[in-house]
Design a protein around this motif. Structure first.
Motif, PDB file in Angstrom:
ATOM      1  N   ILE A 102      85.046  30.964  43.588  1.00 52.89           N
ATOM      2  CA  ILE A 102      83.922  31.136  42.648  1.00 52.89           C
ATOM      3  C   ILE A 102      83.319  32.528  42.792  1.00 52.89           C
ATOM      4  O   ILE A 102      82.994  33.201  41.804  1.00 52.89           O
ATOM      5  N   GLN A 103      83.181  33.011  44.039  1.00 53.73           N
ATOM      6  CA  GLN A 103      82.645  34.351  44.273  1.00 53.73           C
ATOM      7  C   GLN A 103      83.572  35.418  43.687  1.00 53.73           C
ATOM      8  O   GLN A 103      83.106  36.398  43.094  1.00 53.73           O
ATOM      9  N   GLU A 104      84.879  35.218  43.850  1.00 50.51           N
ATOM     10  CA  GLU A 104      85.838  36.173  43.289  1.00 50.51           C
ATOM     11  C   GLU A 104      85.735  36.209  41.771  1.00 50.51           C
ATOM     12  O   GLU A 104      85.836  37.273  41.156  1.00 50.51           O
ATOM     13  N   TYR A 118      88.114  19.046  59.174  1.00 48.61           N
ATOM     14  CA  TYR A 118      88.267  20.498  59.275  1.00 48.61           C
ATOM     15  C   TYR A 118      89.023  21.046  58.064  1.00 48.61           C
ATOM     16  O   TYR A 118      88.633  22.059  57.471  1.00 48.61           O
ATOM     17  N   ASN A 119      90.089  20.344  57.691  1.00 49.10           N
ATOM     18  CA  ASN A 119      90.855  20.779  56.518  1.00 49.10           C
ATOM     19  C   ASN A 119      90.018  20.692  55.246  1.00 49.10           C
ATOM     20  O   ASN A 119      90.070  21.576  54.373  1.00 49.10           O
ATOM     21  N   TYR A 120      89.231  19.628  55.143  1.00 45.26           N
ATOM     22  CA  TYR A 120      88.389  19.453  53.969  1.00 45.26           C
ATOM     23  C   TYR A 120      87.351  20.572  53.850  1.00 45.26           C
ATOM     24  O   TYR A 120      87.162  21.176  52.781  1.00 45.26           O
ATOM     25  N   LYS A 127      86.911  23.476  50.996  1.00 41.14           N
ATOM     26  CA  LYS A 127      85.639  23.669  50.325  1.00 41.14           C
ATOM     27  C   LYS A 127      85.205  25.126  50.413  1.00 41.14           C
ATOM     28  O   LYS A 127      84.704  25.711  49.431  1.00 41.14           O
ATOM     29  N   ARG A 128      85.423  25.739  51.571  1.00 43.10           N
ATOM     30  CA  ARG A 128      85.081  27.147  51.746  1.00 43.10           C
ATOM     31  C   ARG A 128      85.954  28.029  50.840  1.00 43.10           C
ATOM     32  O   ARG A 128      85.468  28.991  50.234  1.00 43.10           O
ATOM     33  N   ASN A 172      87.746  22.910  40.482  1.00 40.07           N
ATOM     34  CA  ASN A 172      87.243  22.831  41.853  1.00 40.07           C
ATOM     35  C   ASN A 172      86.725  21.430  42.165  1.00 40.07           C
ATOM     36  O   ASN A 172      86.945  20.893  43.257  1.00 40.07           O
ATOM     37  N   THR A 173      86.040  20.830  41.189  1.00 44.74           N
ATOM     38  CA  THR A 173      85.512  19.475  41.395  1.00 44.74           C
ATOM     39  C   THR A 173      86.642  18.475  41.577  1.00 44.74           C
ATOM     40  O   THR A 173      86.586  17.616  42.458  1.00 44.74           O
ATOM     41  N   ASP A 174      87.688  18.597  40.733  1.00 45.87           N
ATOM     42  CA  ASP A 174      88.835  17.687  40.855  1.00 45.87           C
ATOM     43  C   ASP A 174      89.493  17.804  42.225  1.00 45.87           C
ATOM     44  O   ASP A 174      89.830  16.804  42.862  1.00 45.87           O
ATOM     45  N   GLN A 175      89.694  19.060  42.658  1.00 46.57           N
ATOM     46  CA  GLN A 175      90.330  19.259  43.957  1.00 46.57           C
ATOM     47  C   GLN A 175      89.483  18.670  45.080  1.00 46.57           C
ATOM     48  O   GLN A 175      89.996  17.985  45.975  1.00 46.57           O
TER      49      GLN A 175
END
Length: 532
Positions: free
Chosen positions: A363-365, A350-352, A356-357, A298-301
């Motif tokens: 992570i929640q999943e 907006y895409n960023y 992020k969302r 996630n951090t890399d992305q």
């Protein structure tokens, strides 16, 4: 099947390593944000330089291809597809070029990563036909391997084996040891899915012969697979050895995915050996590495997306300054340029934020999956406790039945002896003979069996019905009694004592009962009864 996605990502990452000397030599090493920015900016600069030479379109195609492979390795599939399609547009109608083979296969890999098997196989098949047309054995071998991976993910193992074995022949023809290693591993994975573990081990071992000592992610993966094969065939010592070797190489590579896999496999093996403390320790380590891997991904992305955003923002600002220097004729034109730049920035932002969302949702999943796994674990523990209670109830009933039989016979015998002792001038010899007859008569009574049947049906209500329906031949009452006593896990000696026959007679009866039941020659009759 768990290794297919890893295989596709590994192929992409190895291609990127070959193209860029600035990359790490070991694909498992985590890259810092500065490294990621450096790689992205290097690829972006190469693309911009190639665009300045429109007379060499293939360099532009290669730059788009490298940037797409980089995005794909980070799981940014939409950005990867955009680069691949731009490369195809630049390539034009020249479908016989080897670059088209690579591009089309890479597009298929994106669809395979997204489990869109229909589109993935369309691209792999198209590439396969083109490779045949230009007699490109490497492109043909890779396309067949990818088709096999798609079939395996869908459970179409016959087609998967056919494709992978054809791919293996081509790699053997070319003398490509890396290709032979990966294809042997793919075939082993298919046989593992089919639970043909001996064949799976043979192919995994062939793959390991090519990879041994290379200190690569592929070597770790094959060692883990060899450990799986030994564990699934009950050779836990060999399983521990191979998985431990995989863990040591994974540590040297610092590959989070392989560290997680090795610890998870060690946990399973220790659990089978009954060393639950070690199993729990390795399971916790596997969960820690899995969490670290997800965080790193996630951090890399997010870092790459941030870099893309900043790069596009700077490009927009530079473009705005150029326009200001060029256009001095009308303030209205300058306003339109500024609005365009703002709109571009807002779109990127907006895409960023959307990505992020999505990362937060992932992570929640993951947390939900962990909670579900914990609940399933508790359910299994509860089921085991219930089985233990049932077993103790069964043992108590068996003990009570034997005690009841013994006490009844002894009570009758004691009463008779009291009567004999109370009478004087009595022919005791005749009375003892009568007593022996009475004992024999009592031993032949079926009342105790009726009580036994009552207890047994309360504990195992479906056993007799299941046992009767499993046999094509009618089972006699004696055979049903033998089956019930076997269900209680009694030895032949104990059964002989209860049935008042010799142990040899019990062995003969067990053999006849076994013939009437659908039992595999390797299975034990007692285990078969217990599993009913």
């Amino acid at each position: 099947m768990k290794r297919i996605i890893r295989y596709v990502q590994m192929v992409l990452f190895m291609v990127i390593i070959v193209h860029h000397h600035g990359f790490s030599q070991k694909s498992g090493i985590e890259q810092s944000p500065n490294d990621l920015n450096s790689v992205f900016r290097t690829l972006q600069n190469q693309l911009e330089i190639s665009k300045k030479n429109p007379g060499q379109p293939k360099k532009i195609v290669q730059s788009h291809l490298k940037l797409g492979e980089y995005y794909h390795s980070l799981g940014l599939y939409s950005e990867a597809m955009e680069q691949y399609n731009k490369a195809l547009d630049q390539l034009g109608t020249d479908l016989n070029d080897t670059l088209f083979i690579t591009l089309n296969n890479n597009i298929g890999k994106v669809y395979l990563s997204l489990n869109n098997f229909e589109l993935a196989e369309q691209h792999f098949t198209e590439t396969l036909n083109v490779s045949k047309g230009i007699k490109n054995d490497r492109g043909l071998a890779v396309s067949l391997g990818l088709l096999g991976a798609s079939h395996e993910k869908q459970g179409e193992y016959g087609e998967a084996l056919k494709d992978q074995k054809e791919s293996l022949l081509l790699f053997q023809k070319m003398g490509d040891q890396h290709g032979m290693a990966m294809t042997n591993e793919n075939i082993g994975s298919i046989y593992e899915d089919l639970e043909q573990f001996d064949l799976a081990y043979q192919y995994f071992n062939k793959a390991y012969q090519y990879l041994e000592g290379k200190e690569t992610v592929e070597e770790v993966n094959v060692l883990n697979n060899l450990g799986d094969s030994f564990r699934k065939t009950g050779n836990y010592t060999a399983a521990l050895e191979k998985t431990s070797m995989a863990l040591e190489v994974a540590k040297r590579l610092n590959d989070l995915h392989q560290l997680e896999s090795a610890h998870k496999d060690l946990s399973k093996t220790f659990a089978f050996l009954g060393d639950f403390e070690s199993a729990h320790t390795h399971l916790l380590l596997a969960e820690e590495f899995n969490s670290a891997m997800l965080r790193a991904q996630n951090t890399d992305q997010l870092n790459v997306l941030q870099t893309i955003y900043e790069t596009n923002k700077k490009e927009a600002e530079i473009q705005l300054l150029k326009e200001q220097n060029k256009v001095s004729r009308a303030n209205q034109n300058l306003l339109w340029v500024a609005l365009f730049a703002i709109a571009a920035i807002l779109t990127i932002l907006y895409n960023y934020l959307g990505r992020k969302r999505k990362a937060k949702l992932k992570i929640q999943e993951y947390k939900q999956r962990m909670l579900k796994a914990e609940l399933e674990k508790k359910a299994i523990e509860e089921k085991n406790l219930q089985q233990e209670v049932q077993l103790k109830t069964s043992s108590l009933s068996r003990y009570s039945l034997h005690l009841s039989q013994k006490n009844k016979i002894l009570l009758d015998l004691a009463n008779t002896l009291r009567n004999v002792a109370a009478r004087k001038n009595m022919d005791t010899s005749e009375k003892i003979k009568a007593l022996v007859k009475e004992i024999d008569f009592n031993l032949q009574q079926e009342q105790e069996w009726d009580e036994f049947m009552t207890f047994f049906k309360e504990i195992h209500p479906e056993f007799i019905k299941k046992l009767s329906t499993l046999s094509d031949n009618h089972l006699s009452p004696a055979e049903l009694r033998l089956g019930m006593l076997l269900r209680l896990n009694l030895s032949s000696k104990e059964i002989a004592s209860i049935l008042r026959v010799t142990p040899d007679s019990v062995r003969v009866a067990r053999h006849r009962l076994r013939k009437k039941l659908p039992i595999d020659q390797k299975d034990e009759l007692v285990n078969f009864m217990i599993d009913l």
